[in-house]
Design a protein around this motif. Structure first.
Motif, PDB file in Angstrom:
ATOM      1  N   THR A   1      -0.675  12.286   7.119  1.00  0.00           N
ATOM      2  CA  THR A   1       0.048  11.047   7.394  1.00  0.00           C
ATOM      3  C   THR A   1       1.550  11.257   7.484  1.00  0.00           C
ATOM      4  N   PHE A   2       2.090  12.115   6.604  1.00  0.00           N
ATOM      5  CA  PHE A   2       3.543  12.276   6.533  1.00  0.00           C
ATOM      6  C   PHE A   2       4.030  13.618   7.091  1.00  0.00           C
ATOM      7  N   SER A   3       3.113  14.406   7.636  1.00  0.00           N
ATOM      8  CA  SER A   3       3.474  15.668   8.320  1.00  0.00           C
ATOM      9  C   SER A   3       4.343  16.572   7.450  1.00  0.00           C
ATOM     10  N   VAL A   4       3.988  16.698   6.188  1.00  0.00           N
ATOM     11  CA  VAL A   4       4.716  17.589   5.290  1.00  0.00           C
ATOM     12  C   VAL A   4       4.089  18.979   5.324  1.00  0.00           C
ATOM     13  N   SER A   5       4.799  19.935   4.813  1.00  0.00           N
ATOM     14  CA  SER A   5       4.304  21.310   4.772  1.00  0.00           C
ATOM     15  C   SER A   5       3.111  21.430   3.844  1.00  0.00           C
ATOM     16  N   ARG A   6       2.246  22.384   4.121  1.00  0.00           N
ATOM     17  CA  ARG A   6       1.091  22.616   3.260  1.00  0.00           C
ATOM     18  C   ARG A   6       1.508  23.155   1.898  1.00  0.00           C
ATOM     19  N   THR A   7       2.782  23.550   1.762  1.00  0.00           N
ATOM     20  CA  THR A   7       3.286  24.005   0.461  1.00  0.00           C
ATOM     21  C   THR A   7       3.804  22.836  -0.392  1.00  0.00           C
ATOM     22  N   GLU A   8       3.880  21.638   0.210  1.00  0.00           N
ATOM     23  CA  GLU A   8       4.320  20.455  -0.540  1.00  0.00           C
ATOM     24  C   GLU A   8       3.132  19.916  -1.327  1.00  0.00           C
ATOM     25  N   ASN A   9       3.203  20.027  -2.635  1.00  0.00           N
ATOM     26  CA  ASN A   9       2.077  19.665  -3.491  1.00  0.00           C
ATOM     27  C   ASN A   9       2.107  18.195  -3.887  1.00  0.00           C
ATOM     28  N   LEU A  10       0.992  17.531  -3.660  1.00  0.00           N
ATOM     29  CA  LEU A  10       0.841  16.155  -4.118  1.00  0.00           C
ATOM     30  C   LEU A  10       0.613  16.169  -5.621  1.00  0.00           C
ATOM     31  N   VAL A  11       1.400  15.394  -6.347  1.00  0.00           N
ATOM     32  CA  VAL A  11       1.286  15.341  -7.800  1.00  0.00           C
ATOM     33  C   VAL A  11       0.278  14.277  -8.216  1.00  0.00           C
ATOM     34  N   THR A  12       0.417  13.077  -7.652  1.00  0.00           N
ATOM     35  CA  THR A  12      -0.517  12.004  -7.970  1.00  0.00           C
ATOM     36  C   THR A  12      -0.386  10.918  -6.919  1.00  0.00           C
ATOM     37  N   TYR A  13      -1.270   9.921  -6.977  1.00  0.00           N
ATOM     38  CA  TYR A  13      -1.227   8.814  -6.024  1.00  0.00           C
ATOM     39  C   TYR A  13      -1.774   7.562  -6.701  1.00  0.00           C
ATOM     40  N   TYR A  14      -1.318   6.402  -6.210  1.00  0.00           N
ATOM     41  CA  TYR A  14      -1.697   5.137  -6.824  1.00  0.00           C
ATOM     42  C   TYR A  14      -1.923   4.072  -5.751  1.00  0.00           C
ATOM     43  N   SER A  15      -2.864   3.182  -6.026  1.00  0.00           N
ATOM     44  CA  SER A  15      -3.052   2.011  -5.188  1.00  0.00           C
ATOM     45  C   SER A  15      -1.980   0.986  -5.564  1.00  0.00           C
ATOM     46  N   CYS A  16      -1.314   0.423  -4.556  1.00  0.00           N
ATOM     47  CA  CYS A  16      -0.272  -0.569  -4.832  1.00  0.00           C
ATOM     48  C   CYS A  16       0.007  -1.379  -3.577  1.00  0.00           C
ATOM     49  N   ALA A  17       0.953  -2.298  -3.676  1.00  0.00           N
ATOM     50  CA  ALA A  17       1.325  -3.134  -2.536  1.00  0.00           C
ATOM     51  C   ALA A  17       2.836  -3.148  -2.378  1.00  0.00           C
ATOM     52  N   LEU A  18       3.298  -3.098  -1.141  1.00  0.00           N
ATOM     53  CA  LEU A  18       4.719  -3.218  -0.827  1.00  0.00           C
ATOM     54  C   LEU A  18       5.011  -4.675  -0.513  1.00  0.00           C
ATOM     55  N   SER A  19       5.927  -5.272  -1.249  1.00  0.00           N
ATOM     56  CA  SER A  19       6.286  -6.672  -1.027  1.00  0.00           C
ATOM     57  C   SER A  19       7.286  -6.761   0.113  1.00  0.00           C
ATOM     58  N   GLY A  20       6.913  -7.505   1.159  1.00  0.00           N
ATOM     59  CA  GLY A  20       7.792  -7.693   2.295  1.00  0.00           C
ATOM     60  C   GLY A  20       8.320  -9.109   2.369  1.00  0.00           C
ATOM     61  N   SER A  21       9.040  -9.421   3.444  1.00  0.00           N
ATOM     62  CA  SER A  21       9.640 -10.749   3.598  1.00  0.00           C
ATOM     63  C   SER A  21       8.584 -11.828   3.808  1.00  0.00           C
ATOM     64  N   PHE A  22       7.500 -11.469   4.527  1.00  0.00           N
ATOM     65  CA  PHE A  22       6.505 -12.475   4.866  1.00  0.00           C
ATOM     66  C   PHE A  22       5.126 -12.180   4.301  1.00  0.00           C
ATOM     67  N   MET A  23       4.858 -10.932   3.951  1.00  0.00           N
ATOM     68  CA  MET A  23       3.526 -10.593   3.466  1.00  0.00           C
ATOM     69  C   MET A  23       3.576  -9.333   2.610  1.00  0.00           C
ATOM     70  N   MET A  24       2.479  -9.103   1.894  1.00  0.00           N
ATOM     71  CA  MET A  24       2.355  -7.890   1.094  1.00  0.00           C
ATOM     72  C   MET A  24       1.493  -6.889   1.849  1.00  0.00           C
ATOM     73  N   HIS A  25       1.916  -5.628   1.827  1.00  0.00           N
ATOM     74  CA  HIS A  25       1.175  -4.566   2.491  1.00  0.00           C
ATOM     75  C   HIS A  25       0.441  -3.758   1.424  1.00  0.00           C
ATOM     76  N   GLN A  26      -0.861  -3.955   1.321  1.00  0.00           N
ATOM     77  CA  GLN A  26      -1.652  -3.219   0.343  1.00  0.00           C
ATOM     78  C   GLN A  26      -1.915  -1.818   0.864  1.00  0.00           C
ATOM     79  N   GLY A  27      -1.603  -0.809   0.061  1.00  0.00           N
ATOM     80  CA  GLY A  27      -1.784   0.561   0.520  1.00  0.00           C
ATOM     81  C   GLY A  27      -1.779   1.543  -0.629  1.00  0.00           C
ATOM     82  N   TRP A  28      -1.211   2.729  -0.364  1.00  0.00           N
ATOM     83  CA  TRP A  28      -1.229   3.809  -1.344  1.00  0.00           C
ATOM     84  C   TRP A  28       0.150   4.425  -1.494  1.00  0.00           C
TER      85      TRP A  28
END
Length: 290
Positions: free
Chosen positions: A140-167
């Protein structure tokens, strides 16, 4: 294993195993003959990707030129189980809906909430979930294969008109967010060193203690809510940003020392130039993938 719905494209590297008007179970050709497997492995290595051998995608109709990825599987049994669940719970409803947009929104919403529910449960082994998340993060973010993912969480980004549920994806150097809703993407990618301030916050008019506010050095603010593990997320993010700043300072000190001990040091001795050394710096706090 169901995944957060994301755009996918038809490809000659996938063959159809089961097909309905809107759903397709596919197998990677890498699971086939030795020659095709070798060719695909080469291409995947160049692109730094290696998808699981099975997937299920949604399409508007048989002529669709774009898919929505719903599930991936390492084995035929695993993907067949996901297909059966879709057949029992989703497909009967989809055929009753008239509008293509309505069908797509129904499927994306159902799968998104299913994945969010599993994120806090034991239905999918953590190591397999982490591998899938790492693959999604890098693609998704086109990072190098040497960039290690530490952790991830389900969350939502609050916008002006709506919330974007994602990761939310936290790696050694990046803070990333991705959401796919109603046919549109929302993507944020920040370097940890560009984060100026972190604040625990409340969402829903101050009624829910489940949010974090992120402020960047250019003054941009982001509010992330629906964090089921808000304090854990905050502490991990605080630790990662602190580690990043330590690395920046260490590199700055090293560069300064090299310049001072160079040919234009005006008589400064090597012992003086090494007054700041690695032993005097605070140790890096180790991080581990959740």
């Amino acid at each position: 294993m169901f995944v957060l719905p994301a755009p996918a494209e038809p490809s000659a590297f996938w063959s159809d195993v089961k097909v309905t008007a809107n759903f397709v179970l596919q197998q990677s050709v890498s699971a086939g003959g030795a020659f095709l497997k070798s060719v695909l492995a080469t291409i995947q290595n160049v692109l730094e990707t290696k998808p699981p051998p099975f997937r299920i995608v949604y399409r508007h109709d048989a002529t669709a030129i774009a898919y929505i990825l719903l599930a991936v599987g390492e084995t035929a049994g695993e993907i067949e189980s996901d297909w059966k669940w879709l057949s029992d719970n989703i497909m009967p409803v989809v055929v009753e809906l008239d509008e293509p947009a309505e069908r797509a929104n129904f499927v994306v919403t159902k799968i998104r909430f299913l994945v969010s529910a599993e994120e806090g449960g034991q239905e999918v082994p953590a190591d397999r979930k982490m591998r899938a998340a790492t693959t999604t993060f890098r693609q998704t973010f086109s990072v190098s294969r040497t960039e290690n993912l530490v952790t991830y969480y389900s969350c939502a980004l609050s916008g002006s008109f709506m919330m974007h549920q994602g990761w939310l994806y936290l790696s050694e150097n990046y803070f990333c967010f991705y959401a796919y809703m109603f046919g549109s993407e929302k993507k944020i990618m920040l370097q940890l060193r560009d984060i100026k301030d972190l604040t625990r916050a409340r969402s829903m008019g101050g009624t829910r203690d489940d949010a974090i506010e992120v402020t960047t050095r250019d003054g941009t603010q982001y509010m992330f809510s629906n964090l089921f593990h808000r304090d854990e997320t905050y502490e991990m993010l605080e630790q990662l940003t602190a580690n990043t700043m330590k690395r920046v300072l260490m590199n700055s000190e090293y560069t300064s020392t090299q310049q001072q001990s160079g040919p234009h040091s005006h008589g400064r001795s090597p012992s003086d130039a090494s007054a700041i050394n690695s032993d005097s710096r605070p140790p890096m706090t180790p991080t581990s993938a959740a």
